[in-house]
Scaffold this motif. Structure first.
Motif, PDB file in Angstrom:
ATOM      1  N   HIS A 162       0.832  -1.218   0.000  1.00  0.00           N
ATOM      2  CA  HIS A 162       0.000   0.000   0.000  1.00  0.00           C
ATOM      3  C   HIS A 162       0.860   1.258   0.000  1.00  0.00           C
ATOM      4  O   HIS A 162       1.511   1.574   0.994  1.00  0.00           O
ATOM      5  CB  HIS A 162      -0.932   0.017   1.221  1.00  0.00           C
ATOM      6  CG  HIS A 162      -1.823   1.213   1.269  1.00  0.00           C
ATOM      7  ND1 HIS A 162      -2.800   1.470   0.336  1.00  0.00           N
ATOM      8  CD2 HIS A 162      -1.880   2.267   2.136  1.00  0.00           C
ATOM      9  CE1 HIS A 162      -3.415   2.593   0.628  1.00  0.00           C
ATOM     10  NE2 HIS A 162      -2.876   3.103   1.710  1.00  0.00           N
ATOM     11  N   HIS A 198       0.939   5.430  -2.183  1.00  0.00           N
ATOM     12  CA  HIS A 198       0.186   6.319  -3.074  1.00  0.00           C
ATOM     13  C   HIS A 198       1.126   6.995  -4.069  1.00  0.00           C
ATOM     14  O   HIS A 198       1.916   7.871  -3.687  1.00  0.00           O
ATOM     15  CB  HIS A 198      -0.514   7.404  -2.255  1.00  0.00           C
ATOM     16  CG  HIS A 198      -1.590   6.885  -1.341  1.00  0.00           C
ATOM     17  ND1 HIS A 198      -2.931   7.015  -1.610  1.00  0.00           N
ATOM     18  CD2 HIS A 198      -1.517   6.227  -0.153  1.00  0.00           C
ATOM     19  CE1 HIS A 198      -3.648   6.479  -0.633  1.00  0.00           C
ATOM     20  NE2 HIS A 198      -2.805   5.992   0.273  1.00  0.00           N
ATOM     21  N   HIS A 208      -9.059   1.771   1.459  1.00  0.00           N
ATOM     22  CA  HIS A 208      -8.741   1.972   2.875  1.00  0.00           C
ATOM     23  C   HIS A 208      -9.898   1.469   3.738  1.00  0.00           C
ATOM     24  O   HIS A 208     -11.054   1.554   3.337  1.00  0.00           O
ATOM     25  CB  HIS A 208      -8.537   3.456   3.183  1.00  0.00           C
ATOM     26  CG  HIS A 208      -7.361   4.070   2.496  1.00  0.00           C
ATOM     27  ND1 HIS A 208      -7.463   4.700   1.279  1.00  0.00           N
ATOM     28  CD2 HIS A 208      -6.065   4.150   2.855  1.00  0.00           C
ATOM     29  CE1 HIS A 208      -6.263   5.151   0.918  1.00  0.00           C
ATOM     30  NE2 HIS A 208      -5.390   4.836   1.860  1.00  0.00           N
ATOM     31  N   HIS A 261      -4.797  -0.600   6.358  1.00  0.00           N
ATOM     32  CA  HIS A 261      -4.924  -0.175   7.762  1.00  0.00           C
ATOM     33  C   HIS A 261      -5.686  -1.156   8.652  1.00  0.00           C
ATOM     34  O   HIS A 261      -5.087  -1.857   9.436  1.00  0.00           O
ATOM     35  CB  HIS A 261      -5.480   1.247   7.885  1.00  0.00           C
ATOM     36  CG  HIS A 261      -4.579   2.259   7.256  1.00  0.00           C
ATOM     37  ND1 HIS A 261      -3.356   2.559   7.784  1.00  0.00           N
ATOM     38  CD2 HIS A 261      -4.687   2.987   6.114  1.00  0.00           C
ATOM     39  CE1 HIS A 261      -2.751   3.450   7.008  1.00  0.00           C
ATOM     40  NE2 HIS A 261      -3.537   3.725   5.981  1.00  0.00           N
ATOM     41  N   ASP A 280       2.458   3.080   2.915  1.00  0.00           N
ATOM     42  CA  ASP A 280       1.456   4.141   2.828  1.00  0.00           C
ATOM     43  C   ASP A 280       2.093   5.501   2.592  1.00  0.00           C
ATOM     44  O   ASP A 280       1.639   6.509   3.151  1.00  0.00           O
ATOM     45  CB  ASP A 280       0.550   4.168   4.072  1.00  0.00           C
ATOM     46  CG  ASP A 280      -0.711   4.998   3.856  1.00  0.00           C
ATOM     47  OD1 ASP A 280      -1.072   5.246   2.692  1.00  0.00           O
ATOM     48  OD2 ASP A 280      -1.327   5.407   4.861  1.00  0.00           O
TER      49      ASP A 280
HETATM   50 ZN    ZN Z   1      -3.203   5.031   2.092  1.00  0.00          ZN
END
Ligand code: ZN
Ligand code: GUN
Length: 449
Positions: free
Chosen positions: A74, A76, A236, A280, A331
Motif C-alpha cells: 500500500h 500512493h 482503505h 490499515h 502508505d
Molecule cells: Zn493510504
C-alpha cells in the motif's frame, strides 16, 4: 544462467502465518542460480550448485546478503512529493488541507510524468520490487505510471483512485459514477496483464467517504465482471476514529467493512475476495476481521503511517489470530518512509509497545515474512514471488553491508549461523545505501532515468 553467491535469507515454502519461524532459511555461503527466463533454477548452499550451473557466470556478492525483493502492499503514487505534509490534524484534515490539493496538481500531464519517474526511481532505490499502488484520479497520470514502471522493470499493481463525492478541495479529483466505471474499465482493458504480467490493475475507490452507495454498487458490478481475470480490489478501511464515525453516520452501517461488502441499505455485490487488499484495519470489529478472513481478503498494515497520522495501532495478535493475511505497506505519503525495512522497524516498536497485555516482540522471521511472502500471499502471487525458492521468479535484492556505516561492525559480532540475530540486525538497521542491486524476474531494475 547466472549465479549470485552470498548469504541467503528468506522464508522458504509456504508456511502458515503462525509457523513462519521454522521456515526461515539461512545459508551463509549460498547461491542463487537464475536462468535465462528469470526463474530461480537453484537456491541453496554454494557448494551444492548443480552441474548445470557449473559453467555459469558467478557474481560474488560476499559478504553481501541475498533477500527476496520487498513487497509494499500500500502506497500512493500521486503523493510522491507529499512526505512532508503537515495537515494540522489527523486523517480527514490532512486529506483536505494537503493531499487533495497536491493530488490535483497531477492534472498537468508533464508534472504527472515527472511524479511517475520520481515514484519509480524511489521504488527502485529502496528495493520495492512489487507494489500495490494507489493511483491518481487522472488517466494520463496512470498511463505515465505504468509506462515508467515497465521501463524500470518493476512489478506494479495499480488503479486510478476513484472519488465521486468530497469537499471542495477534492473537486478536480471527482467524476460521476458512469465516468468512474468507464475510466476504470478502460484502465483494465489497456494495462491489466501487460509486460508479461508484471503490470496488473485494481479497482480502487479511495475510501467509503470518497464515494457514494451508488458508486460502490456500480463498482461491485464492474468487479464482478472482471474478478475472474485476476483484477484486484484495493481501498482503505477503518484507519481513523473520526473517519469511522463519519462512515457510520453516512451509510447507517454498524461495521465500516459492510460498505464494501454489499451490505449497505441498497445492497450490492461484495468487493471482498482473494485479490482484495484493505489498507490499515486499525479499529476492526471481530465481525470485520472474520469476514476478511473467510473471504480470503488481506490487510496492508502500515505502522509508520499510523504513527504519522495518530491513527492508533492495528492490534497485531487479534488481527493475525483472526486468520486474515497481514502484509506490510509504507502508505507513502502518510507513511513518510519508502524503505520497507524502516517500516518493519516501526512495526517492531509499535507492537512491543501495545498495551493491555498485548505487547509482542515480533520474531525476526515474522518481520521478514510480513515484508515479503505475506505480501505475495496478499497479492495472490505467492506461487511466483515472495521468497528465494527454486521455481519462483527471481525477484531479489543484494544488501552490501560495507556500503553503510557501522553495519559491518554490527554483523561482525554475530555468528552467521545465528539466523535470528543476523536477520534482526539487518532488518532493524539497514538503510537504503546498503542496497547494491535490485532484480525483478532476474533483470536488474534500473530506475527510470
Ligand atoms: Zn493510504
Ligand atoms: N484514506 C483515504 N485516503 C487516504 C490517503 O490518501 N491516505 C491514507 N493514509 N488514508 C486515506
Amino acid at each position: 544462467m547466472r549465479v549470485y553467491r552470498g548469504h541467503l535469507l528468506h522464508i522458504g515454502g509456504a508456511p502458515r502465518s503462525d509457523d513462519v519461524q521454522a521456515a526461515l532459511v539461512n545459508v551463509p555461503d549460498g547461491a542463487l542460480a537464475v536462468d535465462g527466463s528469470g526463474t530461480i533454477a537453484y537456491s541453496g548452499e554454494y557448494r551444492g550448485l548443480p552441474e548445470a550451473a557449473a559453467a555459469a557466470e558467478v557474481i560474488d556478492c560476499r559478504p553481501g546478503f541475498l533477500l527476496p525483493g520487498f513487497v509494499d502492499t500500500h502506497l500512493h503514487f500521486p503523493q510522491t512529493h507529499c512526505v512532508d505534509s503537515h495537515g494540522g490534524g489527523q486523517l480527514l484534515d490532512w486529506l483536505e488541507r494537503c493531499i487533495f490539493p497536491a493530488e490535483s496538481m497531477l492534472v498537468d500531464d508533464e508534472y504527472a510524468r515527472g511524479v511517475a519517474r520520481d515514484f519509480c526511481n524511489r521504488r527502485a532505490s529502496v528495493g520495492t520490487t512489487t507494489a500495490l499502488v494507489f493511483g491518481s484520479a487522472f488517466p494520463h497520470a496512470q498511463d505515465a505510471l505504468y509506462e515508467e514502471s515497465i521501463r524500470s522493470g518493476l512489478r506494479t499493481i495499480s488503479g486510478r483512485g476513484i472519488q465521486t463525492v468530497g469537499p471542495a478541495a477534492a473537486g478536480p479529483l471527482l467524476t460521476d459514477d458512469e465516468t468512474a466505471v468507464a475510466l476504470t474499465r478502460n484502465e483494465i482493458e489497456r494495462w491489466h496483464g501487460r509486460d508479461g504480467g508484471l503490470t496488473q490493475v485494481a479497482v480502487v475507490p479511495r475510501f467509503a467517504l470518497s464515494v457514494t452507495e451508488a458508486t460502490l454498487r456500480a463498482l461491485g458490478e464492474l468487479y464482478d465482471a472482471v474478478r475472474a481475470d485476476g483484477v484486484y480490489f484495493h481501498t482503505h478501511l477503518s484507519e481513523n476514529l473520526g473517519e469511522i464515525d463519519a462512515v457510520r453516520a453516512r451509510y447507517g452501517v454498524q461495521h465500516y467493512l459492510d460498505t464494501y461488502d454489499g451490505r449497505c441499505a441498497g445492497g450490492g455485490v461484495s468487493l471482498l475476495g482473494r485479490r482484495s487488499v484493505f489498507a490499515h484495519a486499525v479499529h476492526c470489529s471481530d465481525h470485520e476481521l472474520s469476514r476478511l478472513a473467510e473471504t480470503g481478503s488481506s490487510i496492508a498494515h502500515c505502522p509508520t503511517s499510523q504513527l504519522f497520522l495518530g491513527s492508533g495501532t492495528m492490534p497485531w495478535r487479534r488481527t493475525t489470530d483472526s486468520g486474515v493475511t497481514v502484509a506490510l505497506g509504507t502508505d507513502v505519503s502518510a507513511g513518510d518512509e519508502w524503505l520497507i525495512p524502516r517500516v518493519l522497524n516501526d512495526c517492531f516498536k509499535v507492537h512491543i509497545s501495545e498495551t493491555g497485555g498485548q505487547s509482542l516482540s515480533i520474531p525476526p522471521a515474522d518481520l521478514l515474512f510480513t515484508a515479503t511472502l505475506a505480501g505475495a500471499r496478499a497479492l495472490d502471487i505467492e506461487d511466483r514471488i515472495g521468497n528465494l525458492d527454486a521455481g519462483k521468479e527471481a525477484d531479489f535484492v543484494i544488501v552490501d553491508p560495507g556500503r553503510q556505516a557501522l553495519l559491518p561492525q554490527l554483523l561482525a559480532r554475530i555468528d552467521p549461523a545465528d539466523a535470528d540475530r543476523v536477520l534482526f540486525t539487518l532488518l532493524m538497521n539497514m538503510r537504503e545505501e546498503a542496497l547494491d542491486g535490485v532484480y525483478v524476474r532476474g533483470r536488474r531494475v534500473t530506475g527510470s532515468g
